[in-house]
Design an enzyme around this catalytic site. Structure first.
Site, short mmCIF file in Angstrom:
data_model
loop_
_atom_site.label_atom_id
_atom_site.label_comp_id
_atom_site.label_asym_id
_atom_site.label_seq_id
_atom_site.Cartn_x
_atom_site.Cartn_y
_atom_site.Cartn_z
N ASP A 51 0.84 -1.20 0.00
CA ASP A 51 0.00 0.00 0.00
C ASP A 51 0.87 1.26 0.00
OD1 ASP A 51 0.87 -0.04 2.61
OD2 ASP A 51 -1.11 0.06 3.53
N ASP A 90 -0.89 -6.30 -0.20
CA ASP A 90 -1.23 -5.67 1.08
C ASP A 90 -2.74 -5.56 1.23
OD1 ASP A 90 0.58 -4.91 3.02
OD2 ASP A 90 1.22 -3.12 1.95
N GLU A 122 -1.04 -5.49 8.72
CA GLU A 122 -0.24 -4.88 9.78
C GLU A 122 -0.83 -5.17 11.15
OE1 GLU A 122 0.26 -0.68 9.04
OE2 GLU A 122 1.00 -1.02 6.99
N GLU A 185 9.49 -3.78 10.40
CA GLU A 185 9.81 -2.45 9.85
C GLU A 185 10.39 -1.54 10.93
OE1 GLU A 185 6.87 -0.65 7.32
OE2 GLU A 185 8.00 1.23 7.18
O1 KIV Z 1 3.51 -1.04 1.66
C1 KIV Z 1 4.68 -1.44 1.60
O2 KIV Z 1 5.40 -1.23 0.62
C2 KIV Z 1 5.21 -2.18 2.75
C3 KIV Z 1 6.68 -2.42 2.80
C4 KIV Z 1 7.39 -1.17 3.12
C5 KIV Z 1 7.04 -3.52 3.70
O3 KIV Z 1 4.47 -2.54 3.61
#
Ligand code: KIV
Length: 268
Positions: A51, A90, A122, A185
């Protein structure tokens, strides 16, 4: 011969095997067919339709306004460009926080409407039940703890989780709930090392030091394409923003001077 190292498509069991063999896992974000094809040909193991597209593709300050339909669209493009690489999409903000049932419904859409193989969401302890429900629906889940950009409003900024015990508890909860891999992260290197040593599933670090089982970068950062902001942990492997500006400026000049097109560059 193990599948993923023989140019066969990467599968979920490859992640556990790679961890057991201490074979590091390379992950990049991708948002479209062409980029996916290039990264796949470069033998990147896993493409994350992140995302982060809210920032680097849509130009917004956060990822919060990315919608499920937008991510489905991009996941479809990326999956079409990937032959070997494992594609993870995501779950965007608002598509899974309401309930495990909502998370399952959103995740099912990715597997039904695109050819991606897994979803990422997440959150640690507070998302354990949700991860369990999605995994129970036979959908592989990649977890994501430490700095979780979708929590930006609650935390009042992109806050790093500095409490090692909290990171460990979150990581354990994600692994216990059945995730096949975990993004860490912006976690201090020693904490990432502890998590990596303890968990049976591979850790994929971003700004989390060298001890993780794999590394992920936002491709637009890694390519030097998004140059508005550069996180400290990013290594740029190219400077595409400068190349693109220069190429576009030369094109504009040629058009204005009448130097483009010439006779050979004209349709016959
Ligand atoms: O959205 C994304 O690109 C991510 C990465 C930074 C792990 O979650």
């Amino acid at each position: 011969m193990p599948s993923a190292d023989a140019s066969e498509p990467v599968t979920v069991p490859d992640f556990a095997r790679w961890k057991s063999e201490s074979r590091k896992i390379a992950v990049l974000t991708a948002y479209d067919y062409t980029m996916a094809r290039l990264f796949d040909a470069a033998k990147v193991d896993c493409l994350l339709v992140g995302d982060s597209l809210g920032t680097v593709v849509q130009g917004r300050p956060t990822t919060l306004r990315v919608t499920l339909d937008q991510l489905l669209y991009h996941a479809e493009l990326v999956a079409r460009g990937a032959r070997r690489a494992f594609v993870v999409a995501d779950l965007p903000f608002g598509s899974y926080q309401e309930s495990p049932r909502q998370a399952v419904a959103s995740s099912v859409r990715f597997l039904k409407e695109t050819d991606c193989q897994a979803v990422k969401l997440e959150g640690g302890v507070r998302m354990a039940e949700t991860i369990r429900a999605v995994v129970a629906a036979d959908i592989p889940v990649m977890g994501h703890v430490g700095l979780t950009p979708q929590s930006v409003r609650r935390l009042g900024g992109f806050k790093v989780e500095r409490d090692a015990d909290a990171v460990l508890a979150d990581a354990r909860a994600v692994a216990d709930a059945g995730a096949f891999a975990l993004v860490l992260e912006c976690v201090p290197s020693d904490v990432a090392a502890r998590v990596t040593n303890e968990l049976k599933i591979p850790t994929i670090g971003i700004g989390a030091g060298p001890h993780c089982d794999g590394q992920v970068l936002v491709s637009y950062d890694m390519l030097g394409l998004f140059d508005e902001f550069r996180p400290k942990f990013v290594r740029r492997y190219a400077e595409f923003a400068a190349l693109a500006r220069d190429a576009a400026a030369r094109f504009a000049l040629d058009v204005r001077n009448g130097a483009f097109p010439n006779d050979q560059e004209t349709f016959r």
